[in-house]
Design an enzyme around this catalytic site. Structure first.
Site, PDB file in Angstrom:
ATOM      1  CG  ASP A 238      -2.352  -0.404   0.879  1.00 45.40           C
ATOM      2  OD1 ASP A 238      -2.688  -0.461  -0.329  1.00 45.40           O
ATOM      3  OD2 ASP A 238      -3.128  -0.678   1.817  1.00 45.40           O
ATOM      4  CE  LYS A 241      -4.558   2.404   1.698  1.00 44.86           C
ATOM      5  NZ  LYS A 241      -5.009   1.681   2.908  1.00 44.86           N
ATOM      6  CG  HIS A 266      -3.914   2.737  -2.992  1.00 46.62           C
ATOM      7  ND1 HIS A 266      -5.239   2.487  -3.261  1.00 46.62           N
ATOM      8  CD2 HIS A 266      -3.431   1.581  -2.462  1.00 46.62           C
ATOM      9  CE1 HIS A 266      -5.537   1.239  -2.894  1.00 46.62           C
ATOM     10  NE2 HIS A 266      -4.449   0.665  -2.412  1.00 46.62           N
ATOM     11  CG  ASP A 321      -5.114  -5.302   1.628  1.00 46.19           C
ATOM     12  OD1 ASP A 321      -5.023  -4.761   2.755  1.00 46.19           O
ATOM     13  OD2 ASP A 321      -5.476  -4.680   0.606  1.00 46.19           O
TER      14      ASP A 321
HETATM   15  P1  C2E Z   1      -8.253  -0.928   3.319  1.00 47.17           P
HETATM   16  O1  C2E Z   1      -9.094  -0.316   4.380  1.00 47.17           O
HETATM   17  O2  C2E Z   1      -6.944  -1.476   3.717  1.00 47.17           O
HETATM   18  O3  C2E Z   1      -9.116  -2.080   2.649  1.00 47.17           O
HETATM   19  C1  C2E Z   1      -8.556  -2.963   1.751  1.00 47.17           C
HETATM   20  C2  C2E Z   1      -9.588  -3.769   1.026  1.00 47.17           C
HETATM   21  O4  C2E Z   1     -10.296  -4.596   1.951  1.00 47.17           O
HETATM   22  C3  C2E Z   1     -10.679  -2.949   0.355  1.00 47.17           C
HETATM   23  O5  C2E Z   1     -10.263  -2.474  -0.896  1.00 47.17           O
HETATM   24  C4  C2E Z   1     -11.784  -3.993   0.227  1.00 47.17           C
HETATM   25  O6  C2E Z   1     -11.531  -4.834  -0.847  1.00 47.17           O
HETATM   26  C5  C2E Z   1     -11.643  -4.784   1.512  1.00 47.17           C
HETATM   27  N1  C2E Z   1     -12.576  -4.250   2.518  1.00 47.17           N
HETATM   28  C6  C2E Z   1     -12.315  -3.404   3.522  1.00 47.17           C
HETATM   29  N2  C2E Z   1     -13.434  -3.180   4.231  1.00 47.17           N
HETATM   30  C7  C2E Z   1     -14.438  -3.889   3.665  1.00 47.17           C
HETATM   31  C8  C2E Z   1     -15.829  -4.077   3.953  1.00 47.17           C
HETATM   32  O7  C2E Z   1     -16.394  -3.516   4.929  1.00 47.17           O
HETATM   33  N3  C2E Z   1     -16.513  -4.932   3.144  1.00 47.17           N
HETATM   34  C9  C2E Z   1     -15.943  -5.571   2.104  1.00 47.17           C
HETATM   35  N4  C2E Z   1     -16.669  -6.400   1.343  1.00 47.17           N
HETATM   36  N5  C2E Z   1     -14.629  -5.417   1.793  1.00 47.17           N
HETATM   37  C10 C2E Z   1     -13.888  -4.577   2.573  1.00 47.17           C
HETATM   38  P2  C2E Z   1     -10.959  -1.206  -1.549  1.00 47.17           P
HETATM   39  O8  C2E Z   1     -12.419  -1.237  -1.311  1.00 47.17           O
HETATM   40  O9  C2E Z   1     -10.494  -1.109  -2.939  1.00 47.17           O
HETATM   41  O10 C2E Z   1     -10.387  -0.010  -0.723  1.00 47.17           O
HETATM   42  C11 C2E Z   1      -9.051   0.376  -0.821  1.00 47.17           C
HETATM   43  C12 C2E Z   1      -8.728   1.377   0.243  1.00 47.17           C
HETATM   44  O11 C2E Z   1      -9.553   2.536   0.075  1.00 47.17           O
HETATM   45  C13 C2E Z   1      -9.039   0.897   1.653  1.00 47.17           C
HETATM   46  O12 C2E Z   1      -7.985   0.129   2.166  1.00 47.17           O
HETATM   47  C14 C2E Z   1      -9.242   2.196   2.384  1.00 47.17           C
HETATM   48  O13 C2E Z   1      -8.006   2.800   2.716  1.00 47.17           O
HETATM   49  C15 C2E Z   1      -9.908   3.076   1.332  1.00 47.17           C
HETATM   50  N6  C2E Z   1     -11.372   3.067   1.438  1.00 47.17           N
HETATM   51  C16 C2E Z   1     -12.251   2.249   0.792  1.00 47.17           C
HETATM   52  N7  C2E Z   1     -13.532   2.567   1.096  1.00 47.17           N
HETATM   53  C17 C2E Z   1     -13.471   3.622   1.969  1.00 47.17           C
HETATM   54  C18 C2E Z   1     -14.473   4.428   2.644  1.00 47.17           C
HETATM   55  O14 C2E Z   1     -15.693   4.243   2.511  1.00 47.17           O
HETATM   56  N8  C2E Z   1     -14.019   5.438   3.440  1.00 47.17           N
HETATM   57  C19 C2E Z   1     -12.696   5.686   3.605  1.00 47.17           C
HETATM   58  N9  C2E Z   1     -12.323   6.676   4.433  1.00 47.17           N
HETATM   59  N10 C2E Z   1     -11.722   4.951   2.980  1.00 47.17           N
HETATM   60  C20 C2E Z   1     -12.105   3.940   2.182  1.00 47.17           C
HETATM   61 FE    FE Z   2      -4.601  -1.199  -1.119  1.00 48.24          FE
END
Ligand code: C2E
Ligand code: FE
Ligand code: SIN
Ligand code: SIN
Length: 383
Positions: A238, A241, A266, A321
């Site tokens: 990551d 980021k 990112h 991850d």
């Molecule tokens: P991260 O928090 O490290 O999450 C990595 C990946 O874990 C996410 O990639 C997603 O595939 C999975 N993941 C995390 N939480 C959930 C969840 O509640 N449900 C499901 N089904 N999968 C989950 P993704 O979605 O591509 O997000 C990449 C990064 O973007 C995240 O890394 C986080 O830093 C940010 N992000 C994504 N959605 C949000 C959001 O709604 N709010 C904020 N503040 N950041 C977000």
């Molecule tokens: Fe990532």
């Protein structure tokens, strides 16, 4: 009379052992293995009750026993000041071979270790381990010959020869380990810098991911080198980021579609940062950071790659991850119960994740679950 039941090896056997030793030493780059091998062979070829290999630590001004084999030494790491009074230190300072039939008659010998370990040293043979510049970077020391005779000129010659054979490689292995360690430290610090902004427990997250990557790679049957490489490189997945502004990365709620598009960059930023890296670990990290949000069914980003078009390392780190992201709380979501996260991972085999990697994840799960045993109860108690 004490019966001497020690097998005295013949000159031909010694020669064969030496040749074998030379070959083994030349092919070993792991310092610990190299020194252990050397100590074992020395003990076999010369025959001594104790064998110690001291390494010189210039910063601390001491010699320390990297390898200590023999009675009373198992849990003892010996530290001797280079400037102090001991045979090994004298040997390191002067570069001289020291062969004493009766150490207690020699003023340089310090009895403390004998007192601590309950071992009475009679004879002692010490030769310096010298580097290319002729400096003593360590000391090989043998105490008490197995047949209770003093060490003779032939033993001296043999030990010098073996020390010469080993020294070049010890230096190389030492440099190799140092570079590896400092690389890893740099990588770890870099990774924390990139991620500390979005989670207080980034360190835990990174270590969890690298641990899961290690377990999954092992259970996939990858070689020890690949496992280590994937484990260490995953720390950087990551890194991109760093390029995401705070108001998006730290937003305590759901991202708008625009913000999410920015967030997705990112991966490509990570790719840009690591592109063209020459070391194996950074090359692996490059593929991980660029492709870790690709999905097996082709619905991921940044390219929508499908199946095995996604590099193996990226398919592995994506499992690690997502599982860890689900199990931990984020500014935008609560932590899931570990069982719920586990079920989710299995459900997504073939869609989000490579089914083969999910199989490996399942097999390795008992080891992975250990990481979350505390988290689980915390979540349950909070509920
Ligand atoms: P991260 O928090 O490290 O999450 C990595 C990946 O874990 C996410 O990639 C997603 O595939 C999975 N993941 C995390 N939480 C959930 C969840 O509640 N449900 C499901 N089904 N999968 C989950 P993704 O979605 O591509 O997000 C990449 C990064 O973007 C995240 O890394 C986080 O830093 C940010 N992000 C994504 N959605 C949000 C959001 O709604 N709010 C904020 N503040 N950041 C977000
Ligand atoms: Fe990532
Ligand atoms: C010494 O070298 O004088 C102390 C260490 C040992 O007993 O071998
Ligand atoms: C590696 O590149 O580290 C080995 C794993 C693979 O086959 O991609």
């Amino acid at each position: 009379m004490i019966k001497n039941d020690v097998h005295i090896i013949t000159d031909q056997e010694k020669l064969n052992l030496l040749v074998e030793f030379g070959k083994q030493v030349a092919s070993e780059t792991n310092l610990d293995n190299l020194l252990l091998l050397t100590a074992k062979q020395i003990t076999k070829i010369i025959g001594a009750k104790r064998c110690m290999i001291f390494i010189r630590d210039e910063q601390r001004g001491e010699l320390w026993s990297k390898i200590a084999r023999g009675k009373g030494l198992r849990y003892t790491e010996i530290h001797l000041p280079i400037k102090g009074n001991s045979i090994a230190a004298y040997c390191a300072r002067t570069g001289e071979t020291i062969n004493l039939p009766d150490v207690y008659a020699d003023g340089r010998f310090s009895k403390e270790l004998d007192l601590i370990t309950g071992f009475k040293t009679n004879s002692l043979l010490a030769v310096p381990l010298t580097n290319k510049e002729g400096k003593a970077v360590g000391v090989f020391q043998l105490n008490n010959k197995t047949d209770n005779t003093p060490f003779d000129k032939r033993d001296e010659g043999l030990l010098k020869l073996m020390s010469n054979l080993a020294s070049g490689n010890i230096e190389i292995a030492q440099l190799y380990e140092e570079v590896k360690l400092s690389n890893l430290e740099t990588i770890y610090r870099l990774a924390i810098t990139a991620e500390y902004r979005d989670q207080q427990d980034t360190k835990v997250h990174l270590l969890n991911i690298s641990h899961i990557c290690e377990e999954v790679s092992k259970s996939l049957g990858l070689s020890a080198k690949d496992v280590e490489n994937i484990r260490d490189a995953s720390l950087l997945h990551d890194i991109g980021k760093v390029a995401i502004p705070d108001h998006i990365l730290l937003k305590p709620g759901k991202l708008t579609p625009d913000e999410y598009s920015t967030m997705k960059t990112h991966t490509t930023y990570g790719g840009r940062i690591l592109k063209g890296a020459k070391s194996k670990i950074l090359e692996t990290a490059y593929r991980m950071s660029l492709y870790h949000h690709e999905r097996f069914d082709g619905s991921g980003y940044p390219f929508g790659l499908k199946g095995e078009d996604i590099p193996l390392e990226a398919r592995i780190v994506s499992v690690a991850d997502v599982f860890d992201a689900l199990c931990m709380s984020r500014v935008y979501k609560k932590a899931w119960a570990v069982e719920t996260a586990y079920d989710y991972m299995l459900e997504q085999a073939g869609t989000e994740f490579d089914p083969q990697i999910i199989e490996a994840f399942k097999k390795a799960y008992p080891n992975i679950a250990k990481l979350y045993s505390g988290v689980e109860t915390a979540v349950k108690n909070a509920a």
